[in-house]
Design a protein around this motif. Structure first.
Motif, mmCIF file in Angstrom:
data_model
loop_
_atom_site.group_PDB
_atom_site.id
_atom_site.type_symbol
_atom_site.label_atom_id
_atom_site.label_comp_id
_atom_site.label_asym_id
_atom_site.label_seq_id
_atom_site.Cartn_x
_atom_site.Cartn_y
_atom_site.Cartn_z
ATOM 1 N N VAL A 1 44.715 36.031 47.910
ATOM 2 C CA VAL A 1 44.283 34.947 47.029
ATOM 3 C C VAL A 1 43.423 35.499 45.896
ATOM 4 O O VAL A 1 43.590 35.108 44.738
ATOM 5 C CB VAL A 1 43.540 33.856 47.830
ATOM 6 N N ALA A 2 42.518 36.415 46.196
ATOM 7 C CA ALA A 2 41.680 37.008 45.157
ATOM 8 C C ALA A 2 42.533 37.760 44.139
ATOM 9 O O ALA A 2 42.304 37.650 42.915
ATOM 10 C CB ALA A 2 40.656 37.952 45.786
ATOM 11 N N LEU A 3 43.510 38.499 44.598
ATOM 12 C CA LEU A 3 44.403 39.214 43.683
ATOM 13 C C LEU A 3 45.201 38.238 42.825
ATOM 14 O O LEU A 3 45.373 38.454 41.618
ATOM 15 C CB LEU A 3 45.351 40.117 44.485
ATOM 16 N N THR A 4 45.648 37.146 43.408
ATOM 17 C CA THR A 4 46.391 36.134 42.667
ATOM 18 C C THR A 4 45.535 35.496 41.586
ATOM 19 O O THR A 4 45.975 35.333 40.439
ATOM 20 C CB THR A 4 46.908 35.043 43.628
ATOM 21 N N VAL A 5 44.299 35.165 41.915
ATOM 22 C CA VAL A 5 43.394 34.558 40.935
ATOM 23 C C VAL A 5 43.078 35.545 39.816
ATOM 24 O O VAL A 5 43.053 35.180 38.640
ATOM 25 C CB VAL A 5 42.110 34.049 41.623
ATOM 26 N N LEU A 6 42.853 36.811 40.160
ATOM 27 C CA LEU A 6 42.581 37.814 39.134
ATOM 28 C C LEU A 6 43.771 38.017 38.199
ATOM 29 O O LEU A 6 43.596 38.149 36.978
ATOM 30 C CB LEU A 6 42.194 39.146 39.788
ATOM 31 N N MET A 7 44.981 38.041 38.744
ATOM 32 C CA MET A 7 46.164 38.196 37.893
ATOM 33 C C MET A 7 46.356 36.987 36.990
ATOM 34 O O MET A 7 46.701 37.131 35.807
ATOM 35 C CB MET A 7 47.414 38.434 38.754
ATOM 36 N N ALA A 8 46.128 35.789 37.513
ATOM 37 C CA ALA A 8 46.247 34.588 36.693
ATOM 38 C C ALA A 8 45.185 34.568 35.605
ATOM 39 O O ALA A 8 45.464 34.211 34.454
ATOM 40 C CB ALA A 8 46.134 33.340 37.568
ATOM 41 N N PHE A 9 43.952 34.962 35.939
ATOM 42 C CA PHE A 9 42.881 35.024 34.945
ATOM 43 C C PHE A 9 43.233 36.004 33.831
ATOM 44 O O PHE A 9 43.071 35.705 32.650
ATOM 45 C CB PHE A 9 41.563 35.439 35.613
ATOM 46 N N TYR A 10 43.717 37.167 34.203
ATOM 47 C CA TYR A 10 44.104 38.167 33.206
ATOM 48 C C TYR A 10 45.216 37.632 32.307
ATOM 49 O O TYR A 10 45.159 37.762 31.085
ATOM 50 C CB TYR A 10 44.559 39.455 33.892
ATOM 51 N N ASP A 11 46.215 37.029 32.906
ATOM 52 C CA ASP A 11 47.350 36.536 32.134
ATOM 53 C C ASP A 11 46.960 35.394 31.201
ATOM 54 O O ASP A 11 47.402 35.345 30.053
ATOM 55 C CB ASP A 11 48.458 36.075 33.074
ATOM 56 N N LEU A 12 46.114 34.504 31.660
ATOM 57 C CA LEU A 12 45.771 33.331 30.863
ATOM 58 C C LEU A 12 44.689 33.588 29.820
ATOM 59 O O LEU A 12 44.731 33.015 28.733
ATOM 60 C CB LEU A 12 45.320 32.196 31.780
ATOM 61 N N PHE A 13 43.706 34.416 30.146
ATOM 62 C CA PHE A 13 42.539 34.524 29.272
ATOM 63 C C PHE A 13 42.380 35.873 28.578
ATOM 64 O O PHE A 13 41.701 35.959 27.571
ATOM 65 C CB PHE A 13 41.269 34.218 30.069
ATOM 66 N N ILE A 14 42.975 36.930 29.084
ATOM 67 C CA ILE A 14 42.801 38.246 28.464
ATOM 68 C C ILE A 14 44.079 38.694 27.763
ATOM 69 O O ILE A 14 44.052 39.034 26.582
ATOM 70 C CB ILE A 14 42.364 39.280 29.510
ATOM 71 N N HIS A 15 45.179 38.667 28.460
ATOM 72 C CA HIS A 15 46.450 39.140 27.892
ATOM 73 C C HIS A 15 46.950 38.222 26.789
ATOM 74 O O HIS A 15 47.408 38.674 25.759
ATOM 75 C CB HIS A 15 47.486 39.258 29.002
ATOM 76 N N LYS A 16 46.860 36.924 27.006
ATOM 77 C CA LYS A 16 47.382 35.954 26.044
ATOM 78 C C LYS A 16 46.246 35.449 25.153
ATOM 79 O O LYS A 16 45.696 34.395 25.365
ATOM 80 C CB LYS A 16 48.035 34.793 26.770
ATOM 81 N N ARG A 17 45.904 36.215 24.162
ATOM 82 C CA ARG A 17 44.859 35.808 23.219
ATOM 83 C C ARG A 17 45.484 34.959 22.129
ATOM 84 O O ARG A 17 46.633 35.159 21.756
ATOM 85 C CB ARG A 17 44.202 37.032 22.607
ATOM 86 N N PRO A 18 44.716 34.019 21.618
ATOM 87 C CA PRO A 18 45.259 33.205 20.530
ATOM 88 C C PRO A 18 45.566 34.038 19.297
ATOM 89 O O PRO A 18 44.816 34.944 18.941
ATOM 90 C CB PRO A 18 44.145 32.204 20.233
ATOM 91 N N GLU A 19 46.698 33.750 18.689
ATOM 92 C CA GLU A 19 47.064 34.459 17.473
ATOM 93 C C GLU A 19 46.214 34.000 16.317
ATOM 94 O O GLU A 19 45.866 32.846 16.203
ATOM 95 C CB GLU A 19 48.551 34.232 17.147
ATOM 96 N N GLN A 20 45.887 34.941 15.447
ATOM 97 C CA GLN A 20 45.034 34.592 14.312
ATOM 98 C C GLN A 20 45.775 34.665 13.018
ATOM 99 O O GLN A 20 46.703 35.207 12.767
ATOM 100 C CB GLN A 20 43.838 35.512 14.286
#
Length: 52
Positions: free
Chosen positions: A33-52
């Motif tokens: 579960v911790a690994l799943t939450v970390l991967m989702a956090f990375y994908d949603l908030f770090i990897h996918k940054r808003p385009e400028q």
């Protein structure tokens, strides 16, 4: 608006997985579960940054 929906989706995922961990407290399940939450956090908030 997209950011708000992303945050709500992440909180919902954490809530669902949190119930699973608290109802069935096992170390291996907690690690998955911790690994799943970390991967989702990375994908949603770090990897996918808003385009400028």
């Amino acid at each position: 608006m997209e950011r708000i929906v992303t945050i709500i989706a992440f909180i919902t995922l954490c809530g669902f997985l949190g119930v699973l961990v608290f109802k069935l407290p096992r170390l291996d399940l907690g690690a998955v579960v911790a690994l799943t939450v970390l991967m989702a956090f990375y994908d949603l908030f770090i990897h996918k940054r808003p385009e400028q």
